[in-house]
Design an enzyme around this catalytic site. Structure first.
Site, short mmCIF file in Angstrom:
data_model
loop_
_atom_site.label_atom_id
_atom_site.label_comp_id
_atom_site.label_asym_id
_atom_site.label_seq_id
_atom_site.Cartn_x
_atom_site.Cartn_y
_atom_site.Cartn_z
N SER A 1 5.23 6.81 13.44
CA SER A 1 5.12 8.21 13.02
C SER A 1 5.38 9.13 13.92
CB SER A 1 3.48 8.33 12.82
OG SER A 1 2.80 8.24 14.19
N HIS B 1 6.13 1.35 19.15
CA HIS B 1 5.29 1.91 18.12
C HIS B 1 5.26 3.54 17.95
CE1 HIS B 1 1.02 1.29 16.62
NE2 HIS B 1 1.55 2.01 15.75
N GLY C 1 0.77 -1.19 0.07
CA GLY C 1 -0.08 -0.07 0.14
C GLY C 1 0.85 1.38 0.09
N ARG D 1 -3.67 -8.75 -2.04
CA ARG D 1 -5.09 -9.36 -2.59
C ARG D 1 -4.85 -9.12 -4.00
NH1 ARG D 1 -6.74 -6.84 2.21
NH2 ARG D 1 -7.29 -4.67 0.87
#
Length: 328
Positions: free
Chosen positions: A296, A293, A163, A186
């Protein structure tokens, strides 16, 4: 006095970067209540805080379910999440009630891709081990085989989920002289040509890649996807990286794969649960780098995320366009 009564109530579930808070305070359409802490709001306080709210600005750690929507009541028009992911929200329930949802895609792509590359290099080149050896006196003299790791030049990189973020990671890794870029998902992506990406079945990607980078969405299909069978197909010299969602990985199986030498190393920016308990077996391994985490976590990215989530909230409150609205 009349204007004050018309202000719509907004509840913010955490202390957010000033760019977002400033937008909301200057808009003149809402009265803001906030859980003023860097730590998550306790559930009881969250349910109390959202009572009568027209809008909620939340984080990934806040469970937005039917109970919370009931607590908020019929005034609720919009939920704006300061995240790309929305697996913390009961989307069917939200849709049923006609509540609009905003999120923050795109703006954290570069920061997350940079962090993923840093994590890959740290795990592959054993950087935390090296730092530790310098600190504890393990650095004696130059030794030909000491702290040897794996390089990217001439390697095959497999990206699970090409993506926005997956593509950004692949672009950055290409500059290191990667020979082949494989990807699975997919469907084949038209833009994969930008990185010379070859669309292959997951089993092929896992078996042929020197570096396996997981960057897919969390879905029922991907939950627990990286398990014993997955790791057993990887090369013994391969490095596994996950910066998507913690529950994509079976962490017990990953521990076994790392501790038995089934794979060479791993780097994780996401875990299940978060935070990972300090006594978790993965944290005993030298060949596993775990970060809290922070994909960002650059000042500019977090500022833009806060701004976008505030704009989404204001759009939803006023019945106008939201810059990044989730369509059901």
């Amino acid at each position: 006095m009349q204007a004050v009564q018309q202000l719509m109530k907004v509840f913010i579930t955490r202390r957010i970067p000033p760019e977002g808070a400033k937008l909301l305070s200057q808009a003149g359409v809402c009265e803001v209540a906030q859980w003023d802490s860097d730590e998550p709001v306790p559930r009881a306080e969250l349910l109390k805080g959202v009572e009568g709210a027209h809008g909620i600005l939340c984080l990934l750690s806040d469970k937005i379910d039917a109970e919370l929507l009931d607590a908020a009541g019929p005034n609720l028009k919009v939920i704006s999440t300061l995240s790309v992911g929305f697996d913390h929200m009961a989307m069917d329930e939200i849709k049923k009630r006609g509540i609009r949802v905003g999120y923050t895609p795109d703006v954290l792509t570069d920061a997350t891709a940079e962090l993923t590359v840093a994590l890959l290099l740290a795990a592959a080149r054993r950087l935390p081990e090296g730092v530790e050896e310098v600190k504890n006196g393990g650095w004696s003299s130059w030794k030909p085989l000491w702290l040897c790791g794996y390089g990217l030049s001439g390697s095959t990189v497999g990206v699970v989920g090409l993506g926005r973020i997956g593509l950004a990671i692949a672009k950055r890794l290409k500059a290191f002289g990667v020979k082949r870029t494989l990807y699975s998902g997919r469907t084949a992506k038209a833009y994969a040509g930008e990185v010379g990406g070859e669309f292959v079945p997951l089993d092929t990607l896992v078996a042929e890649s020197d570096f396996v980078v997981v960057s897919c969405s969390l879905t029922p299909d991907t939950k627990g996807m990286c398990d014993q069978a997955f790791f057993s197909k990887m090369k013994k010299t391969a490095v596994f990286i996950n910066s998507s969602r913690g529950t994509v990985v079976n962490q017990e199986d990953l521990y076994q794969a790392l501790s038995t030498g089934q794979i060479a190393a791993a780097g994780l920016d996401v875990t299940a649960p978060e935070p990972l308990p300090t006594d978790h077996p993965l944290l005993t391994l030298k060949n596993c780098v775990v970060l809290p985490h922070i994909g960002s976590a650059t000042y500019s990215t977090r500022g833009v995320m806060a701004e976008l989530s505030a704009q989404n909230l204001l759009g939803g409150l006023q019945g106008t366009d939201m810059p990044s609205e989730l369509t059901f």
